[in-house]
Design an enzyme around this catalytic site. Sequence first.
Site, PDB file in Angstrom:
ATOM      1  N   THR A  98       7.762 -20.250 -16.209  1.00 19.22           N
ATOM      2  CA  THR A  98       7.887 -19.283 -17.300  1.00 19.22           C
ATOM      3  C   THR A  98       7.349 -17.929 -16.853  1.00 19.22           C
ATOM      4  OG1 THR A  98       7.653 -21.055 -18.893  1.00 19.22           O
ATOM      5  CG2 THR A  98       7.247 -18.822 -19.710  1.00 19.22           C
ATOM      6  N   SER A 120       3.066  -5.266  -5.143  1.00 18.17           N
ATOM      7  CA  SER A 120       2.048  -5.910  -5.982  1.00 18.17           C
ATOM      8  C   SER A 120       1.635  -4.995  -7.139  1.00 18.17           C
ATOM      9  CB  SER A 120       0.827  -6.203  -5.101  1.00 18.17           C
ATOM     10  OG  SER A 120      -0.250  -6.657  -5.882  1.00 18.17           O
ATOM     11  N   GLN A 136       0.819  -1.212   0.000  1.00 10.32           N
ATOM     12  CA  GLN A 136       0.000   0.000   0.000  1.00 10.32           C
ATOM     13  C   GLN A 136       0.857   1.268   0.000  1.00 10.32           C
ATOM     14  OE1 GLN A 136      -3.226  -0.033  -0.416  1.00 10.32           O
ATOM     15  NE2 GLN A 136      -3.662  -2.201  -0.070  1.00 10.32           N
ATOM     16  N   CYS A 139      -9.648  -8.669   0.801  1.00  9.84           N
ATOM     17  CA  CYS A 139      -9.569 -10.127   0.930  1.00  9.84           C
ATOM     18  C   CYS A 139     -10.397 -10.601   2.114  1.00  9.84           C
ATOM     19  CB  CYS A 139      -8.116 -10.570   1.102  1.00  9.84           C
ATOM     20  SG  CYS A 139      -6.950  -9.300   0.695  1.00  9.84           S
ATOM     21  N   HIS A 199      -1.230  -4.838  -9.004  1.00  9.95           N
ATOM     22  CA  HIS A 199      -2.587  -4.288  -9.168  1.00  9.95           C
ATOM     23  C   HIS A 199      -2.934  -3.188  -8.171  1.00  9.95           C
ATOM     24  CE1 HIS A 199      -5.023  -6.504  -6.001  1.00  9.95           C
ATOM     25  NE2 HIS A 199      -3.896  -7.195  -5.960  1.00  9.95           N
TER      26      HIS A 199
END
Length: 387
Positions: free
Chosen positions: A244, A206, A186, A329, A208
């Site tokens: 990958t 992160s 954040q 979440c 997103h």
Amino acid sequence: MKKREIYLDHAATTPVDAAVFKKMLPYFSEKYGNPSSLHKAGDQAQAGVIKARQQIASFLNCLPEEIYFTAGATESDNWIINGIVEKARQNIKKPHIITSSFEHNAILEPIRVLEKNGLIEASLLSVDKDGLIGLDQLKKAIKKNTVLVSIMYANSEIGTVQPIKQIGELIKKINPKIVFHTDAVQAVNYLNCDVNNLNLDALSLSGHKIYGPKGIGALYLKKEIPITSLIRGGGHERGKRSGTENVPGIIGLGEAITVIKKQSHDKIKKLRNKLITGILRDIPDSYLNGSLEYRLPNNAHFSFKGVEGEGIVIALSETGIYVSTGSACASHSLSPSHVLTAIGLSNEQAHTSIRFTLGRQTREGDINHVLEVLPKIIKRLRKISGR
Ligand code: PLP
């Protein structure tokens, strides 16, 4: 006409920035090679991955080889906990970890499991009513077998910003071998993340949450820190995280982090302050949770006496305003937020809370609209609940 939509849940996720999306697109179709392939198509994809690694390293002021791509911050957080412990247990029977009661579950859950299985000792630091960790408490908690301290930079629910630099200084003074990690998910949008300046050995981030794509994240890990591999296989990410590479995601993460440098936070803070002032002024029995001073500029988190947070979220959603009861979440969970109980809210108070997190697209008109709609909603919901 499309109903007016006001998205104020940027701590849950952010839209992909248009410039970031544009940079990602060719890596789905034209530059689709596997970075491990020896031919030119592979080289093209590999060049994109190298550039993104450099972009992230430049933002964090670390070496490119200290960046490991992961599938998101949950993975980075789990890896730092499990990987450090597994390695430490080669020399110490029961390593000790320090964290706070206030962390994201991506940190708390792996620690709980290790502790339950008798593999570690764990100390959870408490926070004061503002959401801040006391340095004295941390100092007392450090033991001979302490191998890792993980303290989040900025809280995902109430936006509290911890004194990471001072925490790092203290840890390194007591024992430079202790690994200092922060979950900076954040914080990355708004705060200085120079890992050298902050005395950090490890940092999770992160895609997103920073106007990049979902399903991509990174772990910064200082070169000499001993850790076991997260995923074993073909030896990608210097043998530490096989699989990958998610090339379009990696390109998006690199671009998203580069865009951050060009942002100013003055406007967002002004709008956030307008929201706080307006709500506390116009809605009786409303309370701001957490420190105002040590807080992310886009976060405003309130309790409204006698009203269920979920009820407010749904009522606002019906008018096209999107907020959250807390951590995205955990927002389907019926138990009170552990963050809110950690700052001393009762279970009942915790259930009356909602979080606004503003973003780059938030306009003054959006805040004015919330200030017009919300007092009526709270009044109506209080009437229904018989208050
Ligand atoms: N850590 C914090 C502080 C978060 O806010 C989140 C997401 O809400 C995560 C970790 C998990 O991130 P990701 O969705 O990339 O797994």
